[in-house]
Design a protein around this motif. Sequence first.
Motif, PDB file in Angstrom:
ATOM      1  N   GLY A 230      16.881   6.147 -11.024  1.00  0.00           N
ATOM      2  CA  GLY A 230      16.044   6.799 -12.034  1.00  0.00           C
ATOM      3  C   GLY A 230      14.917   5.902 -12.528  1.00  0.00           C
ATOM      4  O   GLY A 230      14.382   6.148 -13.607  1.00  0.00           O
ATOM      5  N   GLY A 231      14.558   4.867 -11.767  1.00  0.00           N
ATOM      6  CA  GLY A 231      13.525   3.946 -12.219  1.00  0.00           C
ATOM      7  C   GLY A 231      12.125   4.521 -12.124  1.00  0.00           C
ATOM      8  O   GLY A 231      11.913   5.564 -11.525  1.00  0.00           O
ATOM      9  N   GLY A 232      11.175   3.849 -12.775  1.00  0.00           N
ATOM     10  CA  GLY A 232       9.790   4.302 -12.710  1.00  0.00           C
ATOM     11  C   GLY A 232       8.899   3.500 -13.634  1.00  0.00           C
ATOM     12  O   GLY A 232       9.317   2.512 -14.227  1.00  0.00           O
ATOM     13  N   THR A 233       7.639   3.958 -13.738  1.00  0.00           N
ATOM     14  CA  THR A 233       6.710   3.311 -14.664  1.00  0.00           C
ATOM     15  C   THR A 233       6.159   4.391 -15.577  1.00  0.00           C
ATOM     16  O   THR A 233       6.103   5.558 -15.203  1.00  0.00           O
ATOM     17  N   SER A 234       5.759   3.977 -16.774  1.00  0.00           N
ATOM     18  CA  SER A 234       5.105   4.966 -17.619  1.00  0.00           C
ATOM     19  C   SER A 234       3.821   4.367 -18.161  1.00  0.00           C
ATOM     20  O   SER A 234       3.763   3.188 -18.488  1.00  0.00           O
ATOM     21  N   GLY A 235       2.774   5.166 -18.194  1.00  0.00           N
ATOM     22  CA  GLY A 235       1.511   4.723 -18.762  1.00  0.00           C
ATOM     23  C   GLY A 235       0.743   3.746 -17.900  1.00  0.00           C
ATOM     24  O   GLY A 235      -0.069   2.992 -18.404  1.00  0.00           O
ATOM     25  N   TRP A 236       1.007   3.726 -16.590  1.00  0.00           N
ATOM     26  CA  TRP A 236       0.230   2.859 -15.716  1.00  0.00           C
ATOM     27  C   TRP A 236      -0.959   3.620 -15.148  1.00  0.00           C
ATOM     28  O   TRP A 236      -0.852   4.796 -14.798  1.00  0.00           O
TER      29      TRP A 236
ATOM     30  N   ALA B 123      -1.199   1.701  -7.558  1.00  0.00           N
ATOM     31  CA  ALA B 123      -1.523   1.504  -6.151  1.00  0.00           C
ATOM     32  C   ALA B 123      -1.421   0.024  -5.784  1.00  0.00           C
ATOM     33  O   ALA B 123      -0.839  -0.328  -4.757  1.00  0.00           O
ATOM     34  N   GLN B 124      -1.931  -0.847  -6.658  1.00  0.00           N
ATOM     35  CA  GLN B 124      -1.853  -2.289  -6.399  1.00  0.00           C
ATOM     36  C   GLN B 124      -0.409  -2.729  -6.272  1.00  0.00           C
ATOM     37  O   GLN B 124      -0.040  -3.459  -5.359  1.00  0.00           O
ATOM     38  N   SER B 125       0.410  -2.255  -7.214  1.00  0.00           N
ATOM     39  CA  SER B 125       1.796  -2.666  -7.240  1.00  0.00           C
ATOM     40  C   SER B 125       2.524  -2.183  -5.988  1.00  0.00           C
ATOM     41  O   SER B 125       3.311  -2.907  -5.384  1.00  0.00           O
TER      42      SER B 125
ATOM     43  N   ALA C 258       1.405  -4.292  -2.959  1.00  0.00           N
ATOM     44  CA  ALA C 258       1.997  -5.636  -3.017  1.00  0.00           C
ATOM     45  C   ALA C 258       3.485  -5.583  -2.677  1.00  0.00           C
ATOM     46  O   ALA C 258       4.014  -6.461  -2.004  1.00  0.00           O
ATOM     47  N   THR C 259       4.156  -4.511  -3.126  1.00  0.00           N
ATOM     48  CA  THR C 259       5.580  -4.350  -2.857  1.00  0.00           C
ATOM     49  C   THR C 259       5.859  -4.158  -1.369  1.00  0.00           C
ATOM     50  O   THR C 259       6.699  -4.830  -0.780  1.00  0.00           O
ATOM     51  N   ARG C 260       5.096  -3.243  -0.762  1.00  0.00           N
ATOM     52  CA  ARG C 260       5.283  -2.983   0.670  1.00  0.00           C
ATOM     53  C   ARG C 260       5.076  -4.239   1.498  1.00  0.00           C
ATOM     54  O   ARG C 260       5.825  -4.533   2.419  1.00  0.00           O
ATOM     55  N   LEU C 261       4.027  -4.973   1.141  1.00  0.00           N
ATOM     56  CA  LEU C 261       3.689  -6.185   1.880  1.00  0.00           C
ATOM     57  C   LEU C 261       4.860  -7.164   1.816  1.00  0.00           C
ATOM     58  O   LEU C 261       5.279  -7.719   2.834  1.00  0.00           O
ATOM     59  N   ALA C 262       5.405  -7.338   0.629  1.00  0.00           N
ATOM     60  CA  ALA C 262       6.470  -8.320   0.450  1.00  0.00           C
ATOM     61  C   ALA C 262       7.735  -7.907   1.187  1.00  0.00           C
ATOM     62  O   ALA C 262       8.427  -8.739   1.774  1.00  0.00           O
ATOM     63  N   MET C 263       8.030  -6.596   1.183  1.00  0.00           N
ATOM     64  CA  MET C 263       9.281  -6.117   1.765  1.00  0.00           C
ATOM     65  C   MET C 263       9.422  -6.471   3.233  1.00  0.00           C
ATOM     66  O   MET C 263      10.513  -6.656   3.735  1.00  0.00           O
ATOM     67  N   ARG C 264       8.292  -6.575   3.918  1.00  0.00           N
ATOM     68  CA  ARG C 264       8.343  -6.918   5.341  1.00  0.00           C
ATOM     69  C   ARG C 264       8.963  -8.270   5.604  1.00  0.00           C
ATOM     70  O   ARG C 264       9.459  -8.530   6.681  1.00  0.00           O
ATOM     71  N   PHE C 265       8.868  -9.154   4.618  1.00  0.00           N
ATOM     72  CA  PHE C 265       9.296 -10.528   4.869  1.00  0.00           C
ATOM     73  C   PHE C 265      10.601 -10.902   4.187  1.00  0.00           C
ATOM     74  O   PHE C 265      11.007 -12.043   4.213  1.00  0.00           O
ATOM     75  N   LEU C 266      11.270  -9.941   3.551  1.00  0.00           N
ATOM     76  CA  LEU C 266      12.419 -10.294   2.720  1.00  0.00           C
ATOM     77  C   LEU C 266      13.756 -10.225   3.435  1.00  0.00           C
ATOM     78  O   LEU C 266      14.018  -9.290   4.173  1.00  0.00           O
ATOM     79  N   LYS C 267      14.615 -11.224   3.165  1.00  0.00           N
ATOM     80  CA  LYS C 267      15.976 -11.161   3.686  1.00  0.00           C
ATOM     81  C   LYS C 267      16.857 -10.349   2.746  1.00  0.00           C
ATOM     82  O   LYS C 267      17.719  -9.604   3.178  1.00  0.00           O
ATOM     83  N   THR C 268      16.674 -10.534   1.440  1.00  0.00           N
ATOM     84  CA  THR C 268      17.426  -9.742   0.465  1.00  0.00           C
ATOM     85  C   THR C 268      16.649  -8.438   0.236  1.00  0.00           C
ATOM     86  O   THR C 268      15.480  -8.481  -0.111  1.00  0.00           O
ATOM     87  N   PRO C 269      17.304  -7.275   0.475  1.00  0.00           N
ATOM     88  CA  PRO C 269      16.560  -6.005   0.506  1.00  0.00           C
ATOM     89  C   PRO C 269      16.214  -5.456  -0.878  1.00  0.00           C
ATOM     90  O   PRO C 269      16.762  -4.461  -1.311  1.00  0.00           O
ATOM     91  N   LEU C 270      15.265  -6.078  -1.551  1.00  0.00           N
ATOM     92  CA  LEU C 270      14.883  -5.644  -2.895  1.00  0.00           C
ATOM     93  C   LEU C 270      14.035  -4.387  -2.839  1.00  0.00           C
ATOM     94  O   LEU C 270      13.091  -4.308  -2.061  1.00  0.00           O
TER      95      LEU C 270
END
Length: 364
Positions: free
Chosen positions: A127-133, A139-141, A144-156
């Motif tokens: 149920g997560g999300g952002t409000s008032g962004w 879009a920036q966030s 940046a998230t997608r980019l980082a996910m490619r390189f992560l061992k822990t699946p955040l």
Amino acid sequence: MTNALQVSLILPTRNEAGNIAEAIRRAHEALDGIPHEIIVVDDNSPDGTADLVRSIAADDPSVRCIQRIGRRGLASACIEGALSAAGQVVAVMDADLQHDETILPKLVQPVLSGEAELSVGTRYSGGGGTSGWSETREAQSEWATRLAMRFLKTPLSDPMSGFFAIRAETFRALIPNLSGRGFKILLDLVFASPEALTLHEEPFVFRGREKGESKLDTPTAIQYLMMLYDRVMGHIIPARFALFAIVGGLGVAVHMLALIACYQLLGMSFLAGQSVAVMSAMTFNFVLNNLLTFSDVRLKGWALLRGWVVFCLICGLGAIANVGVASYLFSETGVMWTLSALAGILVGAVWNFVMSSRFTWGQL
Ligand code: GDD
Ligand code: MN
């Protein structure tokens, strides 16, 4: 449950005088029944945040303030907080009331019980999300998230999150491997860990900010990208040097354009045209390096002028080294002219980088 300290909550602050008292009050309320301490790490905020925290701490020994002078940065603030933490679990939360403190018990519980080493408040699952962004910020966030996910061992699901809890021992063991740069301490921790960390995720809604303002700016975004690059490729060519070299390449283009303008279009002598071109290219390189390559230690005001003079002197010597090495290789050892020239360029570039890191921007 014993009475031993279980949770050390770190609240990093920069100009949060309008929020910090309420943040502390709400954190206490949320963590009621779980023995905890609250460590505010303040980077010498001009709005008096540190004094305010000390006055709260005077009546409440579970609160303390670490006031840092001459040091800045969210990630390094969290690191110093963790180093002073006595609890079994270190939790990190923004002090501006944007993180939903009511999930704190659910966030820390899996780490306290040993079920997970790391527990992260996530905007991008359940149920997560952002409000008032704004759309741009979303879009920036996301990017940046997608980019980082490619390189992560822990699946955040939300590697940009600044709301998490981690075993204190794990945090401290990872500190020597952290870059400590920029904004993203969670990402830094996950990258620094040689193995995947056992993970729990807790959805929350990121609230809008009511008082004060966000400190996320262009330099922080640049540092974020440099940190990602360094983690992936930095052992081959460090991010700073790669950027410096790219800027240098663009400088060559600026040089040629200036030379064409002066020598061919304006009819100046070659010597005059070449001199203008050299100064243009060096100034262009200085400005761009100051904006990009050294965005975290950007020079401003008089320091900018001084930095420019130092940079030009260093590059002048770099050019002499470049020509010296190239002509030595070419005439004394018979290396092909193209290779001699490239070797000269490399020596010049490394010289310029090392010397200007040290003497223009005070790094290394
Ligand atoms: N000590 C210290 N030093 N604290 C800082 C600094 C600093 O240089 N810069 C920011 N902070 C503190 C702020 O006072 C606030 O409590 C918290 O760190 C987050 O800073 P904001 O400037 O409010 O960040 P934001 O709302 O733009 O970013 C948030 O979103 C990110 C996810 O996109 C933060 O929650 C990040 O933690 C999160 O990763
Ligand atoms: Mn914020």
